[in-house]
Design a protein around this motif. Sequence first.
Motif, PDB file in Angstrom:
ATOM      1  N   ASN A   1      -2.793   7.195 -10.379  1.00 24.29           N
ATOM      2  CA  ASN A   1      -2.723   8.591  -9.229  1.00 24.29           C
ATOM      3  C   ASN A   1      -1.687   8.273  -8.139  1.00 24.29           C
ATOM      4  OD1 ASN A   1      -4.120   6.548  -7.992  1.00 24.29           O
ATOM      5  ND2 ASN A   1      -6.078   8.002  -7.923  1.00 24.29           N
ATOM      6  N   LYS A   2      -1.332   7.099  -7.931  1.00 28.01           N
ATOM      7  CA  LYS A   2      -0.372   7.047  -6.751  1.00 28.01           C
ATOM      8  C   LYS A   2       1.427   6.785  -7.224  1.00 28.01           C
ATOM      9  CE  LYS A   2      -3.778   6.282  -3.486  1.00 28.01           C
ATOM     10  NZ  LYS A   2      -4.305   5.035  -3.378  1.00 28.01           N
ATOM     11  N   SER A   3       1.284   6.797  -8.574  1.00 31.51           N
ATOM     12  CA  SER A   3       2.653   6.396  -9.103  1.00 31.51           C
ATOM     13  C   SER A   3       3.897   7.341  -8.453  1.00 31.51           C
ATOM     14  CB  SER A   3       2.700   6.344 -10.390  1.00 31.51           C
ATOM     15  OG  SER A   3       2.503   7.513 -11.011  1.00 31.51           O
ATOM     16  N   ALA A  57       4.267   8.926  -5.555  1.00 35.57           N
ATOM     17  CA  ALA A  57       4.785   8.705  -4.322  1.00 35.57           C
ATOM     18  C   ALA A  57       5.822   7.470  -4.362  1.00 35.57           C
ATOM     19  CB  ALA A  57       3.654   8.425  -3.411  1.00 35.57           C
ATOM     20  N   TYR A  64       0.901  -1.304   0.057  1.00 31.45           N
ATOM     21  CA  TYR A  64      -0.038   0.159   0.240  1.00 31.45           C
ATOM     22  C   TYR A  64       0.709   1.182  -0.039  1.00 31.45           C
ATOM     23  CZ  TYR A  64      -2.972  -3.905   1.476  1.00 31.45           C
ATOM     24  OH  TYR A  64      -3.437  -5.078   1.322  1.00 31.45           O
ATOM     25  N   VAL A  65       0.439   2.122  -0.998  1.00 27.91           N
ATOM     26  CA  VAL A  65       1.456   3.179  -1.213  1.00 27.91           C
ATOM     27  C   VAL A  65       2.006   4.049  -0.051  1.00 27.91           C
ATOM     28  CG1 VAL A  65       2.100   5.484  -2.763  1.00 27.91           C
ATOM     29  CG2 VAL A  65       1.055   3.106  -3.578  1.00 27.91           C
ATOM     30  N   GLN A  66       0.750   4.552   0.573  1.00 27.64           N
ATOM     31  CA  GLN A  66       0.799   5.560   1.682  1.00 27.64           C
ATOM     32  C   GLN A  66       1.367   4.927   2.951  1.00 27.64           C
ATOM     33  OE1 GLN A  66      -3.138   7.058   2.431  1.00 27.64           O
ATOM     34  NE2 GLN A  66      -2.221   8.773   3.417  1.00 27.64           N
TER      35      GLN A  66
END
Length: 229
Positions: free
Chosen positions: A85-87, A89, A58-60
């Motif tokens: 949209n998370k790439s 980070a 999980y990115v966050q």
Amino acid sequence: MSAIAGNLQAVIARIDAACKAAGRAPGSVRLLAVSKTWPLTCVLEAAAAGQQAFGENYVQEGAGKALATGAQNLEWHFIGPLQSNKSKAVAEHFAWVHSIDRLKIAERLSAQRPATLPPLQVCVQVNVSGEASKSGCRPGEALALCQAIATLPRLQLRGLMAIPEPADDAAAQRAPLRRLRELYEQLRAAGLALDTLSMGMSHDLEAAVAEGATIVRIGTAIFGERHYA
Ligand SMILES: *Cc1c(COP(=O)(O)O)cnc(C)c1O
């Protein structure tokens, strides 16, 4: 010794025994400790026991742990499904990405990789379980995808990754792992400079080492059963 340190020792012993059984050099398989859902204290315990490479889905959560351990020379690998949209980070906080399944996400990661960091080390995830699984590119798409990724300036293509459907007996476990290894050999024969086969989890570590894994991704056997919030 802490529970995590003891579990790590046991996993390393399993890897060594599997290498020996397969006639492979000890040390030819790298251990990625999959710390998803586990708090930072668990990561620090594993790090104190000598573990350097950690995997997150999980990115966050993963970016937070990478930031919090920035002074400790740990290596963070992103192994989960990746949304466009998370790439950013991921490009900023991880050293590796194992789960690239389409060119668009690879192009974004290359464009977003900060110039101050080394190239992002990447693997292409392949669906070797057919209909049963939805993640990863189809085996027939892997060559073209890898060739395109190899031209991107801020990525270094390292190899292939798979998450086969769980199976209980050794023969059923080995079939999809073997398909990934055979595909890897085909891509190398086609001229791609690959050195990484990312396969093997807590339940199929031995089968994966027997089929040529160079990175095994182990969570449960190190940290215990996960409880999702
Ligand atoms: C969670 C996860 C792992 C670790 O699985 P365990 O069965 O807990 O060892 C490995 N790889 C990926 C991609 C994962 O999501």
